[in-house]
Design an enzyme around this catalytic site. Structure first.
Site, short mmCIF file in Angstrom:
data_model
loop_
_atom_site.label_atom_id
_atom_site.label_comp_id
_atom_site.label_asym_id
_atom_site.label_seq_id
_atom_site.Cartn_x
_atom_site.Cartn_y
_atom_site.Cartn_z
N ILE A 76 0.81 -1.21 0.00
CA ILE A 76 0.00 0.00 0.00
C ILE A 76 0.85 1.27 0.00
O ILE A 76 0.47 2.28 -0.59
CB ILE A 76 -0.96 -0.01 1.21
CG1 ILE A 76 -2.10 -1.02 0.94
CG2 ILE A 76 -1.53 1.36 1.52
CD1 ILE A 76 -3.06 -1.18 2.10
N LYS A 93 6.18 8.10 5.15
CA LYS A 93 5.38 7.02 4.55
C LYS A 93 4.43 7.63 3.52
O LYS A 93 3.68 8.56 3.85
CB LYS A 93 4.61 6.29 5.65
CG LYS A 93 3.77 5.11 5.15
CD LYS A 93 3.13 4.39 6.34
CE LYS A 93 2.32 3.18 5.91
NZ LYS A 93 1.73 2.47 7.06
N ASP A 228 -1.49 -5.33 14.58
CA ASP A 228 -0.67 -5.85 13.48
C ASP A 228 0.78 -5.97 13.93
O ASP A 228 1.70 -5.53 13.24
CB ASP A 228 -0.79 -4.92 12.26
CG ASP A 228 -0.32 -5.57 10.96
OD1 ASP A 228 -0.21 -6.81 10.92
OD2 ASP A 228 -0.03 -4.84 10.00
#
Length: 265
Positions: A76, A93, A228
């Site tokens: 992504i 990011k 996660d």
């Protein structure tokens, strides 16, 4: 390579399986680890344009240094090392250009396939593939909003003050938007690199203790946890602390469920 060829949604599936050697075997899990942050990156010109569009400013006015080669590229987004104009080392990011449309097309296909599989009845129906895809759709949509991720990181950082051994990076809000997230640079070793950890003098048992304490505080005490926490999202810092990244998937547990969890433990 096959999952990479199919596209981002399949890559997300591979990333999940890479954390489950108990299901796919050690060799397959090790192979699938490459999908976590070792994918072909987007060209820098496209990334630069995406940053400038998202932050509404020229790159040079935001960063005094910006590495064109990413330190990691996943399905992504990809991450670049940079230095702000104030002199702070940061990780930037950036969502891959066009990723929203690509994922939407893939998920539409998966929804169609899941509906047909469910019609087969029996075991296929019991596994509720349509519900699985619905959950997948919900989580990927959340991961596509980096401003939401930044807010999640800030909330977790405030909560984890009580666990000094677990570090959550600080967010640079002036350089963060829906498609760009700028946060404190972490100088550490990924927990997936066990040999490097030991060579650097880290004690795996001490790291494990810190990680378990931190997660139990998140899940049982605060009811808000990083959902996660695979080895690619965890770093051992030089001072022995564990740092986490990638706050796109978070979970909440209500008080009653936390009490049940505490009783089970």
């Amino acid at each position: 390579a096959a999952l990479q060829e199919i596209g981002p949604a399949a890559i997300k599936l591979g990333q999940a399986l890479s954390t489950r050697p108990d299901l796919v075997g050690e060799a397959a899990a090790a192979n699938l680890l490459q999908l976590q942050d070792d994918l072909p990156p987007e060209p820098f010109l496209a990334i630069r344009a995406a940053i400038e569009r998202a932050l509404e400013a020229p790159l040079a006015s935001l960063f005094s240094e910006f590495d064109e080669e990413p330190v990691g590229a996943a399905s992504i987004a990809q991450v670049h090392h940079a230095v702000t104009t104030e002199g702070r080392e940061v990780a930037v990011k950036v969502l891959r250009p066009g990723i929203e449309e690509e994922l939407a097309r893939a998920i539409e296909t998966y929804e169609w396939a899941a509906a047909h599989v469910e019609l087969l009845g029996g075991e296929a129906e019991r596994l509720r593939p349509r519900l699985v895809i619905a959950h997948f759709k919900q989580w990927t949509r959340r991961e596509l909003d980096l401003q939401r991720e930044a807010a999640s990181a800030s909330e977790l950082r405030d909560n984890m003050v009580a666990e000094p051994g677990f570090h959550v990076p600080d967010i640079d809000w002036s350089r963060t938007a829906r498609r760009v997230l700028t946060l404190e640079w972490l100088d550490g070793i990924k927990l997936s690199k066990r040999d490097e950890l030991i060579a650097a003098g880290h004690d795996p048992k001490a790291l494990a203790t810190t990680l378990v304490r931190a997660f139990l505080r998140q899940a049982v005490v605060d009811g808000y946890f990083h959902a996660d926490l695979h080895q690619g999202n965890l770093f051992a810092l030089k001072d022995g602390r564990i740092a986490a990244i990638d706050f796109g998937i978070m979970g909440r547990i209500d008080r009653k469920a936390r009490l049940w969890l505490a009783e089970i433990l």
